[in-house]
Design a protein around this motif. Structure first.
Motif, short mmCIF file in Angstrom:
data_model
loop_
_atom_site.label_atom_id
_atom_site.label_comp_id
_atom_site.label_asym_id
_atom_site.label_seq_id
_atom_site.Cartn_x
_atom_site.Cartn_y
_atom_site.Cartn_z
N HIS A 156 0.82 -1.22 0.00
CA HIS A 156 0.00 0.00 0.00
C HIS A 156 0.85 1.26 0.00
O HIS A 156 1.93 1.32 0.58
CB HIS A 156 -1.04 -0.01 1.12
N ASP A 194 6.07 0.37 7.08
CA ASP A 194 4.65 0.17 6.74
C ASP A 194 4.23 1.17 5.69
O ASP A 194 3.85 2.28 6.02
CB ASP A 194 3.81 0.31 8.01
N ASN A 195 4.28 0.90 4.41
CA ASN A 195 4.48 -0.43 3.85
C ASN A 195 5.55 -0.36 2.77
O ASN A 195 5.64 -1.23 1.91
CB ASN A 195 3.16 -0.92 3.33
N GLU A 227 -5.18 1.83 2.55
CA GLU A 227 -5.15 0.62 3.38
C GLU A 227 -5.30 0.96 4.85
O GLU A 227 -5.88 0.21 5.61
CB GLU A 227 -3.82 -0.13 3.15
N GLU A 228 -4.77 2.12 5.24
CA GLU A 228 -4.73 2.44 6.67
C GLU A 228 -6.11 2.84 7.22
O GLU A 228 -6.29 2.89 8.43
CB GLU A 228 -3.73 3.56 6.94
N ASP A 238 2.95 -7.17 4.44
CA ASP A 238 2.60 -6.07 5.35
C ASP A 238 2.38 -6.58 6.77
O ASP A 238 1.90 -5.85 7.62
CB ASP A 238 1.32 -5.38 4.83
ZN ZN Z 1 0.42 -1.53 6.39
#
Ligand code: ZN
Length: 421
Positions: A94, A127-128, A161-162, A190
């Motif tokens: 992501h 991340d990420n 994604e978060e 991830d």
């Molecule tokens: Zn992540």
């Protein structure tokens, strides 16, 4: 062939660090967290990939008026394989990052990468971007060495994604489902552990339940004049937990803890004074069921318990779902699990094991569409923290594992996939 690929990846350390530095300079924070979204970062990545010979790129923009450019970009890069009949190997990372948080807790500017003792520090480096850069290195190896992988390798860089993936993988599944063919399999780099030994293949089905009990208010000296919602709610809380734990009692060693968790958590305030029987009581439960159990079956049982309380106390109970998520597990013997464990063993000499987790991940969106997806990478789990860091060696080692999966065919024969699907 593998030796050449691995040597190439090892020679890319400075390239990987450069890419990390540039990506970190472009904070892709979601608009709901006060940022502009992923556009700048995605445009940069597109340009960088093209300049490095990865030019089969496609953008899939989810409309979002609150983001820069009015879009949340998702990007794919394709490295054609030698065997078009084989399913595609996807690596999904992501683009977005979480905000830096309290700046006083950082030892350096979160958006300027610092390098020390084989580690990079900055928001998003683990991340990420770690997984993202690993996937880019794997693709780069095939392009630069002019070797074609056995499987078509598809890198997918997603937005959002978060937060809730509504502009990312969830949006792609709803609007661009045809991107994925039957049998395709996905690695999501991830989640993992510092030794890179755990392959996440399943998650518990989760339910956040709100329980509201309504009675009749009265003076506490004359309880028979009222209906005590606090008392009924307390009894309900205990009975729900006891009955549900008993009914959904299976154990599964894939998970830690190996049972379904059913926990009362939040409690809303009722009356401000001690001498009043409250007419309202609200509490919440966090429930995580082993995948063999369905959320609806649990709700049915909860309603049965609730009826008993309503009759006994003369109150009314309302059960409502705050949030619920279900997903199928990826089978422990699925091709991606086999190929990944073979790659870890052959490339890094590591033994792996499959695990399930309690929390929800983006892999659930894929699994619910019958696409096998696993979470794996090697990381110290400094994500979302101040001074988030990435171990450079992990980034390179994971890239080798990814390249190995794309190149290997042993477990990817057409017949085996057909038998599975
Ligand atoms: Zn992540």
């Amino acid at each position: 062939m593998y030796r050449k690929i691995f040597e190439f990846i090892d020679s890319c350390e400075e390239t990987a660090v450069e890419l990390q530095i540039e990506l970190t300079k472009r904070p892709a924070v979601s608009p709901v967290s006060g940022g502009e979204g992923e556009l700048d970062k995605c445009l940069f990545l597109e340009k960088w990939l093209k300049e490095h010979g990865i030019d089969t790129l496609e953008r899939y923009d989810a409309p979002d008026p609150s983001a820069k450019g009015g879009v949340r970009p998702n990007l794919t890069a394709v490295i054609e394989g030698t065997n078009g009949a084989l399913p595609c190997f996807w690596i999904m990372s992501h683009l977005d990052v979480v905000p830096a948080g309290d700046l006083s807790l950082w030892n350096s500017d979160p958006w300027i990468v610092t390098r020390k003792d084989g580690k990079l520090t900055g928001r998003g480096v683990e991340d990420n971007q770690q997984g993202l850069v690993s996937s880019v290195l794997a693709a780069l190896a095939f392009v630069k060495l002019k070797i074609r992988p056995e499987h078509t390798l598809k890198l997918l860089f997603i937005a959002d994604e978060e937060c809730n993936s509504n502009f990312g993988i969830n949006w792609l599944m709803e609007n661009k489902r045809q991107l994925f063919k039957k049998g395709d399999f996905v690695l999501v780099p991830d989640s993992g552990d510092p030794a890179g030994e755990t392959i996440e293949i399943a998650e518990k089905n989760s339910l956040w339940l709100k329980v509201r009990t309504s009675g009749v208010q009265a003076h506490a000296a004359y309880p028979e004049k009222g209906r005590n919602a606090c008392l009924a709610g307390a009894d309900l809380m205990l009975r729900l937990r006891k009955d549900l734990m008993k009914k959904f009692s299976a154990r599964d060693s894939l998970f830690d803890p190996d049972y379904s968790t059913i926990e009362p958590t939040k409690k809303e305030a009722n009356v401000p004074n001690i001498n009043t029987i409250p007419s309202e009581d609200v509490f919440y439960m966090d429930i995580r069921l082993l995948p063999r159990y369905r959320v609806n079956d649990l709700l049915e049982e909860a309603r049965r318990v609730k009826l008993g309380i309503e009759q006994e106390y003369g109150v009314q109970v309302d059960l409502s779902i705050v949030q619920s998520k279900e997903s199928e597990a990826t089978p422990a013997d699925s091709p991606i699990v086999k190929m990944l464990s073979v790659a870890c063993k052959q490339v890094l000499g590591r033994d792996t094991r499959t695990i399930g987790i309690g929390g929800g991940t983006v892999a659930a969106f894929l699994r619910n569409e019958e696409i096998d997806a696993v979470g794996w990478c090697t990381l110290d789990n400094s994500l979302h923290q101040p001074n988030e860091y990435c171990v450079i060696k992990n980034m390179l080692d994971d890239a080798k594992v990814m390249a190995h999966i794309a190149a290997q065919s042993k477990f990817a024969m057409q017949s085996e996939f057909m038998a599975q699907k």
